[in-house]
Design a protein around this motif. Structure first.
Motif, PDB file in Angstrom:
ATOM      1  N   ASP A 165      12.719 -10.156  53.468  1.00  0.00           N
ATOM      2  CA  ASP A 165      13.503 -10.877  52.456  1.00  0.00           C
ATOM      3  C   ASP A 165      14.756 -10.131  52.010  1.00  0.00           C
ATOM      4  O   ASP A 165      15.679 -10.733  51.485  1.00  0.00           O
ATOM      5  N   HIS A 166      14.790  -8.808  52.183  1.00  0.00           N
ATOM      6  CA  HIS A 166      15.973  -8.036  51.752  1.00  0.00           C
ATOM      7  C   HIS A 166      17.121  -8.173  52.745  1.00  0.00           C
ATOM      8  O   HIS A 166      16.902  -8.212  53.961  1.00  0.00           O
ATOM      9  N   GLU A 189      19.637  -6.036  45.261  1.00  0.00           N
ATOM     10  CA  GLU A 189      18.557  -7.029  45.166  1.00  0.00           C
ATOM     11  C   GLU A 189      17.309  -6.362  44.591  1.00  0.00           C
ATOM     12  O   GLU A 189      16.929  -5.281  45.025  1.00  0.00           O
ATOM     13  N   ILE A 191      13.285  -7.334  44.140  1.00  0.00           N
ATOM     14  CA  ILE A 191      12.260  -8.335  44.479  1.00  0.00           C
ATOM     15  C   ILE A 191      10.920  -7.894  43.895  1.00  0.00           C
ATOM     16  O   ILE A 191      10.508  -6.741  44.063  1.00  0.00           O
ATOM     17  N   LYS A 200       6.480 -13.244  47.610  1.00  0.00           N
ATOM     18  CA  LYS A 200       7.564 -12.952  46.663  1.00  0.00           C
ATOM     19  C   LYS A 200       7.327 -13.742  45.378  1.00  0.00           C
ATOM     20  O   LYS A 200       7.215 -14.957  45.411  1.00  0.00           O
ATOM     21  N   SER A 203      12.871 -12.749  42.045  1.00  0.00           N
ATOM     22  CA  SER A 203      13.923 -11.842  42.520  1.00  0.00           C
ATOM     23  C   SER A 203      15.130 -11.925  41.603  1.00  0.00           C
ATOM     24  O   SER A 203      15.316 -12.898  40.883  1.00  0.00           O
ATOM     25  N   CYS A 205      19.335 -10.834  41.895  1.00  0.00           N
ATOM     26  CA  CYS A 205      20.377 -10.305  42.795  1.00  0.00           C
ATOM     27  C   CYS A 205      21.739 -10.198  42.126  1.00  0.00           C
ATOM     28  O   CYS A 205      22.702  -9.825  42.763  1.00  0.00           O
TER      29      CYS A 205
END
Length: 403
Positions: A165-166, A189, A191, A200, A203, A205
């Motif tokens: 996901d990053h 980011e 998470i 997840k 999050s 960002c």
């Protein structure tokens, strides 16, 4: 006591109360890349206090803290070990580099993964159900340790899942509790993950974007370089995650799933390390050489109802308007606002302060690229203790007449 390690490959053991140097440990030939305490609980011997150190010379050494002697050295690594983690419950320790290795207390290699990447594992965190999360570049790999079937004390390690996901390299990794862990990346980011099924949960960002958090101090938005938005360090209590992003510090509430307070320019340069203290206080240190103490305080609530215009509104006859005002008031009452106030500035270092250790009443130890380790004390408390000692000595000598 505490240990410090440097680019010169030497480890020092110190007395945290007096600042006295206890031992100088020589054994590595290049800079130290990881260090962790490792207490032995072998029934056949008394409880030993050990430390593990890894170096760019591709070795790991176990040291005895009570004697300052080298217990054992492992030098079968194909790359630099960047992180060490002890799993006390399983009585094993892990080394992370271009592969993940599992060792027992006698330093026997129990199992290892195949070669992951040349970049290697940069951080490790223990998860429930015999699992660990390893940061490998921008990926998060979940490994599970499974006991051997042959009845031996051995373990096998298996890759369970890869989380992608990053968008950029993961710089920081922290466990909140048995249910949650958090990761932060180079492009800012954050998470929040479920520690049991690795999904997840939330999050964030946009730490540096003032339009996303209009409630926090508005500042002139400047063009951001990646270094100014990278999540350098994370720490947590059960309620919040405290995030060092570029020059700023952000407090992210896990239940509300939002930033509740921030100090966008906590330091003049990148914040390298932060730690939460029990009394709603935070300590942060920076590349600019400063160490600062902050307190998380609640903002005074402003009246929620607007100034009424007109006679009927003033007396609350406007029913629809009254309901809207009550709803607005309820929302405001339920979401308290916080801010970080600077309550202490520790001036003494002339270069980047990379890390610190807090010893409660014994004080604080900071280490810096200026080759100094400074031990800080609570001045008022130290004066009180010295006065007390002086009075006790005078009383013993009969010089003090107590009435």
């Amino acid at each position: 006591r505490f240990a410090s390690a440097g680019d010169d490959g030497i480890i020092f053991l110190w007395n945290a109360q007096t600042g006295e140097k206890l031992f100088e440990l020589h054994g590595h030939t290049q800079k130290i890349t990881a260090i962790t305490p490792f207490s032995s609980s072998d029934a056949s011997e008394e409880n030993k206090h050990l430390i593990l150190t890894a170096s760019a010379d591709r070795t790991v050494i176990v040291w005895d803290c009570s004697s300052g002697r080298q217990v054992q050295k492992v030098s079968c690594f194909h790359s630099t070990v960047k992180c060490l983690t002890v799993l006390q419950r399983l009585d094993v320790w892990l080394s992370g580099g271009s592969d993940l290795c599992v060792w027992n207390r006698k330093l026997d290699l129990l199992c290892k993964t195949s070669h992951l990447t040349d970049a290697g594992i940069s951080a490790l965190v223990e998860l429930p159900k015999n699992c660990v999360a390893a940061a490998v570049g921008k990926e998060l790999i979940i490994f599970r340790l499974i006991p051997c079937n042959d009845g031996s004390e051995g373990w096998n390690v298996f890759e369970e899942k890869r989380l992608v996901d990053h968008q950029d390299n993961i710089l920081s990794l922290v466990s909140v509790n048995d249910l949650t862990f958090v990761t932060g990346s180079h492009v800012g980011e954050l998470i929040i993950w479920d520690a049991l099924d690795w999904t997840k949960q939330a999050s964030e960002c946009n730490f540096w974007d003032s339009s996303v958090h209009p409630d926090v101090q508005s500042e002139i938005k400047m063009s951001q370089s990646p270094n100014e938005t990278s999540v350098q360090h994370l720490t947590s209590d059960e309620e919040c995650v405290f995030v060092a992003v570029g020059k700023g510090i952000y407090v992210y509430n896990l239940q509300m799933k939002r930033v509740i307070a921030c100090q966008r320019t906590a330091h003049d340069s990148s914040v390298l390390h932060i730690e939460k203290l029990p009394n709603r206080q935070l300590i942060s240190c920076s590349e600019d050489g400063s160490v600062r103490i902050w307190e998380l305080r609640e903002k005074q609530q402003l009246p929620a109802e607007p100034v009424p215009t007109g006679f009927f509104n003033m007396w609350g006859f406007g029913r629809a308007n009254k309901q809207a005002n009550q709803a607005a008031k309820k929302i405001q009452e339920n979401t308290p606002m916080y801010f970080l106030e600077l309550v202490g500035d520790l001036i003494g270092h002339s270069s980047a302060v990379q890390m610190f250790l807090h010893f409660g009443e014994l004080g604080l130890a900071t280490c810096s690229a200026d080759h100094l380790i400074i031990l800080w004390k609570d001045g008022e408390r130290e004066s009180r203790l010295r006065s007390l000692t002086l009075f006790q000595k005078l009383a013993q000598n009969g010089d003090l007449q107590l009435k």
